[in-house]
Design a protein around this motif. Structure first.
Motif, PDB file in Angstrom:
ATOM      1  N   GLN A 143      38.381 -38.290  39.331  1.00  0.00           N
ATOM      2  CA  GLN A 143      37.151 -39.026  38.961  1.00  0.00           C
ATOM      3  C   GLN A 143      36.374 -39.433  40.207  1.00  0.00           C
ATOM      4  N   GLN A 144      37.101 -39.883  41.198  1.00  0.00           N
ATOM      5  CA  GLN A 144      36.479 -40.277  42.468  1.00  0.00           C
ATOM      6  C   GLN A 144      35.735 -39.106  43.104  1.00  0.00           C
ATOM      7  N   MET A 145      36.249 -37.899  42.880  1.00  0.00           N
ATOM      8  CA  MET A 145      35.638 -36.697  43.451  1.00  0.00           C
ATOM      9  C   MET A 145      34.507 -36.162  42.568  1.00  0.00           C
ATOM     10  N   GLY A 146      34.178 -36.892  41.516  1.00  0.00           N
ATOM     11  CA  GLY A 146      33.029 -36.528  40.694  1.00  0.00           C
ATOM     12  C   GLY A 146      33.342 -35.656  39.493  1.00  0.00           C
ATOM     13  N   VAL A 147      34.614 -35.553  39.142  1.00  0.00           N
ATOM     14  CA  VAL A 147      35.006 -34.713  37.999  1.00  0.00           C
ATOM     15  C   VAL A 147      35.049 -35.566  36.734  1.00  0.00           C
ATOM     16  N   GLU A 148      34.472 -35.041  35.655  1.00  0.00           N
ATOM     17  CA  GLU A 148      34.548 -35.717  34.356  1.00  0.00           C
ATOM     18  C   GLU A 148      35.939 -35.467  33.771  1.00  0.00           C
ATOM     19  N   ILE A 149      36.569 -36.541  33.301  1.00  0.00           N
ATOM     20  CA  ILE A 149      37.901 -36.397  32.706  1.00  0.00           C
ATOM     21  C   ILE A 149      37.763 -36.478  31.197  1.00  0.00           C
ATOM     22  N   ILE A 150      38.197 -35.421  30.512  1.00  0.00           N
ATOM     23  CA  ILE A 150      38.038 -35.335  29.060  1.00  0.00           C
ATOM     24  C   ILE A 150      39.407 -35.180  28.401  1.00  0.00           C
ATOM     25  N   TYR A 151      39.633 -35.972  27.372  1.00  0.00           N
ATOM     26  CA  TYR A 151      40.920 -35.957  26.681  1.00  0.00           C
ATOM     27  C   TYR A 151      40.758 -35.287  25.326  1.00  0.00           C
ATOM     28  N   ILE A 152      41.506 -34.233  25.089  1.00  0.00           N
ATOM     29  CA  ILE A 152      41.562 -33.604  23.766  1.00  0.00           C
ATOM     30  C   ILE A 152      42.970 -33.825  23.236  1.00  0.00           C
ATOM     31  N   THR A 153      43.070 -34.696  22.237  1.00  0.00           N
ATOM     32  CA  THR A 153      44.391 -35.106  21.757  1.00  0.00           C
ATOM     33  C   THR A 153      44.543 -34.856  20.261  1.00  0.00           C
TER      34      THR A 153
END
Ligand SMILES: [Mg+2]
Length: 281
Positions: A143-153
């Motif tokens: 996240q700090q590096m600018g990546v969106e974190i997406i959870y598919i559960t």
């Protein structure tokens, strides 16, 4: 001979005097629970499991820079073209990928019951699953590096007690993810099963949706279904292994898989008697 060792282990667990005394009330008796004893103990007690999980997330971390910089880099087979200018995202599964539900598995063994969706829903509502080792540090760094974190559960949306809230499980999952130390969890980045009518346990349609807005640089999960479609039913174990070979260049580079011996589509598709799948010499 096959079942004597785990049964002995169960008895030892309840009686230090050895394998003689049977404490019926607290001894798991169904074969389902006996088979999960070793798996759950491995996840809860072994340094080896912890090392395995840390290794997986470290390997993913080592690829972050390359994956972000290379605009031709995508990890999802659902993403075919016109993605070079999209912002980078990582898709993670939740259970046994970011959150550790082995306490729920342990409860089934200790109280001798099989998987029960109501009991699972109660466990979700507690919001108290700890993290899988390595997950939180990795997510915060990405996240700090600018990546969106997406959870598919495949945690399932289900209203409780005729409440108008269609999906209390969503906020509970977000709360749990934050409680283990993830700095930011955006509601629009968490996709639960049945949150939309056509979102089944097959994750392909949710990956396709993410692929419209993001360049999916990594997939992280504990089940082959977190990476590929059509691998959860109507397929043989050997055909699933062949798929792993077909995509061998992705593992450890774009796809990162956590060990989960306690449950999963690998287990669901084995027909009884499961002992028939064992290969001796
Ligand atoms: Mg999972």
């Amino acid at each position: 001979m096959g079942y004597s060792v785990p049964l002995c282990s169960v008895l030892l667990a309840v009686s230090l005097s050895g394998c003689v005394v049977v404490h019926k009330e607290s001894t798991p008796t169904s074969s389902n629970e006996l088979m999960n004893l070793n798996s759950t103990l491995w996840m809860q007690t072994s340094a080896e499991y912890k090392g395995n999980a840390l290794q997986t997330y470290k390997a993913a971390e080592l690829q972050l820079n390359n994956a972000i910089k290379d605009s031709s880099w995508t990890s999802a087979i659902e993403q075919q073209d016109n993605y070079g200018n999209l912002p980078p995202a990582i898709i993670l599964d939740v259970d046994e990928t970011v959150l550790d539900n082995s306490q729920f598995q342990a409860d089934m063994i200790l109280n001798d019951y099989s998987y029960d969706p109501k009991k699972w829903d109660q466990w979700v509502s507690l919001q108290s699953a700890p993290e899988i080792p390595g997950a939180v540090a990795f997510i915060n760094k990405a996240q700090q590096m600018g990546v969106e974190i997406i959870y598919i559960t495949n945690r399932e949306c289900k209203s409780r007690d005729n409440s108008s809230n269609h999906c209390p499980q969503k906020q509970e999952t977000i709360n749990n993810l934050k409680s283990v130390g993830i700095n930011q969890v955006d509601s629009e980045d968490v996709f639960l099963k049945k949150e939309k009518a056509d979102w089944s346990s097959e994750k392909q349609s949710r990956r396709e949706l993410v692929a419209e807005s993001y360049r999916i640089i990594m997939l992280i999960g504990d089940d082959l279904g977190d990476f590929l479609p059509n691998v959860k039913r109507g397929i043989t174990p050997s055909a699933r292994k062949d798929l792993v070979t077909d995509y061998q260049d992705n593992w450890g580079v774009k796809w990162f898989i956590l060990g989960n011996p306690t449950y999963g589509s690998w287990s669901q598709l084995l027909e009884a008697p499961r002992v028939n799948y064992l290969k001796g010499y």
